[in-house]
Scaffold this motif. Structure first.
Motif, PDB file in Angstrom:
ATOM      1  N   LEU A   1       0.824  -1.205   0.000  1.00 45.46           N
ATOM      2  CA  LEU A   1       0.000   0.000   0.000  1.00 45.46           C
ATOM      3  C   LEU A   1       0.861   1.258   0.000  1.00 45.46           C
ATOM      4  O   LEU A   1       0.558   2.237  -0.703  1.00 45.46           O
ATOM      5  N   LEU A   2       1.937   1.251   0.757  1.00 46.57           N
ATOM      6  CA  LEU A   2       2.815   2.418   0.823  1.00 46.57           C
ATOM      7  C   LEU A   2       3.629   2.580  -0.459  1.00 46.57           C
ATOM      8  O   LEU A   2       3.898   3.710  -0.895  1.00 46.57           O
ATOM      9  N   ASN A   3       4.007   1.474  -1.073  1.00 47.11           N
ATOM     10  CA  ASN A   3       4.722   1.565  -2.341  1.00 47.11           C
ATOM     11  C   ASN A   3       3.853   2.173  -3.433  1.00 47.11           C
ATOM     12  O   ASN A   3       4.359   2.844  -4.340  1.00 47.11           O
ATOM     13  N   ARG A   4       2.548   1.936  -3.361  1.00 44.43           N
ATOM     14  CA  ARG A   4       1.634   2.564  -4.314  1.00 44.43           C
ATOM     15  C   ARG A   4       1.721   4.082  -4.229  1.00 44.43           C
ATOM     16  O   ARG A   4       1.478   4.781  -5.201  1.00 44.43           O
ATOM     17  N   LEU A   5       2.046   4.609  -3.052  1.00 42.17           N
ATOM     18  CA  LEU A   5       2.160   6.055  -2.850  1.00 42.17           C
ATOM     19  C   LEU A   5       3.599   6.535  -3.005  1.00 42.17           C
ATOM     20  O   LEU A   5       3.871   7.724  -2.829  1.00 42.17           O
ATOM     21  N   ASN A   6       4.509   5.608  -3.331  1.00 46.78           N
ATOM     22  CA  ASN A   6       5.919   5.942  -3.576  1.00 46.78           C
ATOM     23  C   ASN A   6       6.537   6.658  -2.370  1.00 46.78           C
ATOM     24  O   ASN A   6       7.169   7.708  -2.498  1.00 46.78           O
ATOM     25  N   LEU A   7       6.349   6.069  -1.177  1.00 52.57           N
ATOM     26  CA  LEU A   7       6.897   6.632   0.050  1.00 52.57           C
ATOM     27  C   LEU A   7       8.104   5.819   0.505  1.00 52.57           C
ATOM     28  O   LEU A   7       8.304   4.680   0.076  1.00 52.57           O
ATOM     29  N   GLU A   8       8.905   6.398   1.385  1.00 52.34           N
ATOM     30  CA  GLU A   8      10.071   5.695   1.934  1.00 52.34           C
ATOM     31  C   GLU A   8       9.613   4.863   3.131  1.00 52.34           C
ATOM     32  O   GLU A   8       9.053   5.399   4.091  1.00 52.34           O
ATOM     33  N   ILE A   9       9.860   3.574   3.079  1.00 50.30           N
ATOM     34  CA  ILE A   9       9.359   2.646   4.092  1.00 50.30           C
ATOM     35  C   ILE A   9      10.503   2.191   4.994  1.00 50.30           C
ATOM     36  O   ILE A   9      11.571   1.809   4.517  1.00 50.30           O
ATOM     37  N   ILE A  10      10.258   2.231   6.304  1.00 45.68           N
ATOM     38  CA  ILE A  10      11.210   1.718   7.294  1.00 45.68           C
ATOM     39  C   ILE A  10      10.527   0.532   7.980  1.00 45.68           C
ATOM     40  O   ILE A  10       9.586   0.707   8.757  1.00 45.68           O
ATOM     41  N   ASP A  11      10.974  -0.675   7.658  1.00 47.37           N
ATOM     42  CA  ASP A  11      10.352  -1.890   8.201  1.00 47.37           C
ATOM     43  C   ASP A  11      11.004  -2.226   9.534  1.00 47.37           C
ATOM     44  O   ASP A  11      12.175  -2.592   9.599  1.00 47.37           O
ATOM     45  N   CYS A  12      10.203  -2.099  10.599  1.00 45.21           N
ATOM     46  CA  CYS A  12      10.717  -2.347  11.951  1.00 45.21           C
ATOM     47  C   CYS A  12      10.402  -3.745  12.454  1.00 45.21           C
ATOM     48  O   CYS A  12      10.626  -4.051  13.640  1.00 45.21           O
ATOM     49  N   GLY A  13       9.870  -4.583  11.596  1.00 43.41           N
ATOM     50  CA  GLY A  13       9.703  -5.988  11.925  1.00 43.41           C
ATOM     51  C   GLY A  13       8.574  -6.295  12.895  1.00 43.41           C
ATOM     52  O   GLY A  13       7.608  -5.547  13.027  1.00 43.41           O
ATOM     53  N   ILE A  14       8.723  -7.418  13.592  1.00 44.17           N
ATOM     54  CA  ILE A  14       7.728  -7.910  14.552  1.00 44.17           C
ATOM     55  C   ILE A  14       8.214  -7.587  15.970  1.00 44.17           C
ATOM     56  O   ILE A  14       9.384  -7.787  16.296  1.00 44.17           O
ATOM     57  N   VAL A  15       7.305  -7.086  16.805  1.00 42.09           N
ATOM     58  CA  VAL A  15       7.617  -6.727  18.186  1.00 42.09           C
ATOM     59  C   VAL A  15       6.757  -7.577  19.121  1.00 42.09           C
ATOM     60  O   VAL A  15       5.555  -7.751  18.876  1.00 42.09           O
ATOM     61  N   ARG A  16       7.346  -8.074  20.177  1.00 43.84           N
ATOM     62  CA  ARG A  16       6.603  -8.903  21.127  1.00 43.84           C
ATOM     63  C   ARG A  16       5.609  -8.066  21.926  1.00 43.84           C
ATOM     64  O   ARG A  16       5.776  -6.862  22.099  1.00 43.84           O
ATOM     65  N   ASP A  17       4.589  -8.774  22.437  1.00 44.44           N
ATOM     66  CA  ASP A  17       3.553  -8.117  23.231  1.00 44.44           C
ATOM     67  C   ASP A  17       4.021  -7.930  24.672  1.00 44.44           C
ATOM     68  O   ASP A  17       3.542  -8.604  25.598  1.00 44.44           O
ATOM     69  N   ASP A  18       4.963  -7.045  24.886  1.00 44.70           N
ATOM     70  CA  ASP A  18       5.285  -6.638  26.252  1.00 44.70           C
ATOM     71  C   ASP A  18       5.588  -5.152  26.215  1.00 44.70           C
ATOM     72  O   ASP A  18       6.111  -4.634  25.219  1.00 44.70           O
ATOM     73  N   PRO A  19       5.229  -4.429  27.275  1.00 47.87           N
ATOM     74  CA  PRO A  19       5.292  -2.966  27.225  1.00 47.87           C
ATOM     75  C   PRO A  19       6.689  -2.410  26.999  1.00 47.87           C
ATOM     76  O   PRO A  19       6.849  -1.397  26.325  1.00 47.87           O
ATOM     77  N   VAL A  20       7.703  -3.038  27.527  1.00 46.20           N
ATOM     78  CA  VAL A  20       9.064  -2.517  27.361  1.00 46.20           C
ATOM     79  C   VAL A  20       9.510  -2.633  25.910  1.00 46.20           C
ATOM     80  O   VAL A  20      10.017  -1.670  25.315  1.00 46.20           O
ATOM     81  N   SER A  21       9.326  -3.812  25.323  1.00 43.27           N
ATOM     82  CA  SER A  21       9.717  -4.018  23.919  1.00 43.27           C
ATOM     83  C   SER A  21       8.950  -3.080  22.994  1.00 43.27           C
ATOM     84  O   SER A  21       9.519  -2.485  22.067  1.00 43.27           O
ATOM     85  N   LEU A  22       7.651  -2.969  23.254  1.00 48.12           N
ATOM     86  CA  LEU A  22       6.818  -2.146  22.380  1.00 48.12           C
ATOM     87  C   LEU A  22       7.187  -0.667  22.513  1.00 48.12           C
ATOM     88  O   LEU A  22       7.297   0.061  21.513  1.00 48.12           O
TER      89      LEU A  22
END
Length: 438
Positions: free
Chosen positions: A234-255
């Motif tokens: 979807l973002l590539n359709r708008l030709n934007l710069e994407i920063i992929d931060c991956g998967i984050v665990r469900d804990d408040p510190v990591s998030l």
């Protein structure tokens, strides 16, 4: 809606879709006024024409030439001086003295009683102002044609110099999301590069202990993360710069650490998952620590839990600078629906686009559709034509928020308004196409 983004009403109640859109647009407008890093005058790139697709034009594109550059013929036919047209004269005979082709103008004079065979786009001689289409003429011999004078008026079938564009006038206005036709127009003016708004930097991440990256083995209860790939597309359709931060665990510190890191690098942060009311959903808590929560719930289906606001406490940014934040639902379909309906327009607005909304059209529903009032629904559907040739639409089947296949099969949304009830077969409904046509 008069509430501010921090008004408790926005945090506890479910906003109507149009209220949510207005809240987003108002906050983006505030950011544009406050944050010169996003919209500063020098935030402009000069790019080759073939790399400008889906960029935002930063300045009016002024035409360096008249278009057309000369008077020219709009038809294949015969050019002559229209003074010879006389209502009292039914038939006119003219002598053909030459030929003008596109790119090969005729240099001789055209006298009274004479004409020039001319092709579409060929330069009109200075002593001709009218073209009779070839199919309206009769060939008398190798050098003469005739036609009925009442078939046209003086000046017809001639395109005037500067008729489409005058030199120095705006050919394309600033703020345009550049389309293929715009690149063709620029090329027709001899322009090889364009000044465009710099690309927004958009960070994306997915949260959830159950998520696995592609290539990993699925253990019990785990699933592959599809949302980052949908968002990337979807973002590539708008030709934007994407920063992929991956998967984050469900804990408040990591998030929290992931939010801080992503927001320090990007103008906008989009997360998916972690915005419902489950015990492991910490997004709202972290937003309140780092910034402002604009709203949390929207009266819509799918996509009711959607967080929106800004992040302030971000290293490497000034105290006044804020990162726009969208916390999208975890369900794959809800991610795409909320992006189409809210995020896309906000990104275009933030990037300086003048037109941000997706056009809404209408089609005939081929089948009944169940709908309860009190929320806006976006149902996946396929647009086609019925036996009468009118636009018609049918749903892709089950509309569950986790059925990504239904999005893959669909080419539009059926939009059912907040107060709308059941739809009968044959009733007109609003639709929004997924893709532009040009």
């Amino acid at each position: 809606m008069s509430q501010s983004p921090n008004d408790p009403i926005l945090l506890t109640s479910s906003l109507h879709v149009d209220e949510a859109r207005k809240a987003i647009a108002d906050l983006v407008n505030t950011l544009l006024q406050e944050d010169q890093a996003i919209n500063r005058p020098d935030a402009i790139d000069t790019v080759p024409l073939d790399q400008a697709i889906n960029r935002i034009l930063a300045q009016d594109l002024l035409s360096p030439i008249d278009v057309p550059a000369t008077d020219n013929s709009a038809m294949d036919g015969f050019a002559f001086n229209g003074k010879c047209l006389d209502d009292s004269q039914a038939e006119i005979s003219l002598r053909v003295v030459g030929t003008a082709l596109a790119g090969q103008p005729h240099t001789g004079k055209i006298a009274s009683g004479e004409c020039l065979k001319i092709m579409t786009g060929a330069v009109m001689p200075s002593d001709c102002d009218t073209v009779i289409p070839q199919e309206f003429t009769t060939k008398l011999d190798a050098e003469h044609i005739s036609f009925n004078a009442k078939q046209l008026k003086a000046g017809e079938n001639r395109r005037l110099r500067g008729e489409d564009l005058q030199k120095g006038r705006a050919a394309i206005a600033a703020g345009r999301l550049l389309r293929p036709s715009d690149l063709g127009l620029a090329a027709s003016l001899g322009i090889s590069s364009l000044q465009v708004k710099r690309k927004l930097k958009v960070a994306i991440l997915s949260s959830g202990n159950e998520l696995r990256s592609l290539g990993q083995t699925l253990d019990a209860g785990s699933i592959y993360d599809s949302n980052r790939y949908s968002l990337t597309g979807l973002l590539n359709r708008l030709n934007l710069e994407i920063i992929d931060c991956g998967i984050v665990r469900d804990d408040p510190v990591s998030l929290k650490n992931a939010f801080i890191d992503a927001a320090s690098k990007a103008d906008v942060l989009i997360s998916s998952g972690g915005v419902s009311v489950g015990e492991a959903d910490f997004t709202k808590q972290i937003m309140q620590e780092l910034g402002d929560v604009g709203f949390w719930k929207i009266a819509m289906r799918p996509g009711r839990p959607m967080a929106f606001g800004t992040l302030r406490a971000v290293p490497s940014k000034t105290a006044e600078s804020r990162t726009l934040f969208f916390g999208l639902p975890g369900n794959p379909v809800a991610v795409m629906v909320t992006f189409y309906q809210f995020v896309r327009s906000a990104l275009l607005q933030l990037n300086g686009a003048s037109q941000t909304e997706v056009p809404v059209l209408q089609a005939i529903s081929e089948t009944p559709i169940r709908k309860k009032p009190g929320r806006t629904e976006f149902q996946r559907a396929i647009l086609g034509r019925n036996s009468a040739g009118k636009p018609s639409v049918r749903l892709t089947g089950s509309q569950g928020a986790g059925i990504l296949r239904s999005m893959s099969e669909a080419n539009c949304f059926v939009i059912l308004g907040h107060d709308q009830e059941n739809i009968a077969a044959g009733e007109w409904v609003d639709i929004a196409l997924f893709d532009g046509l040009i």
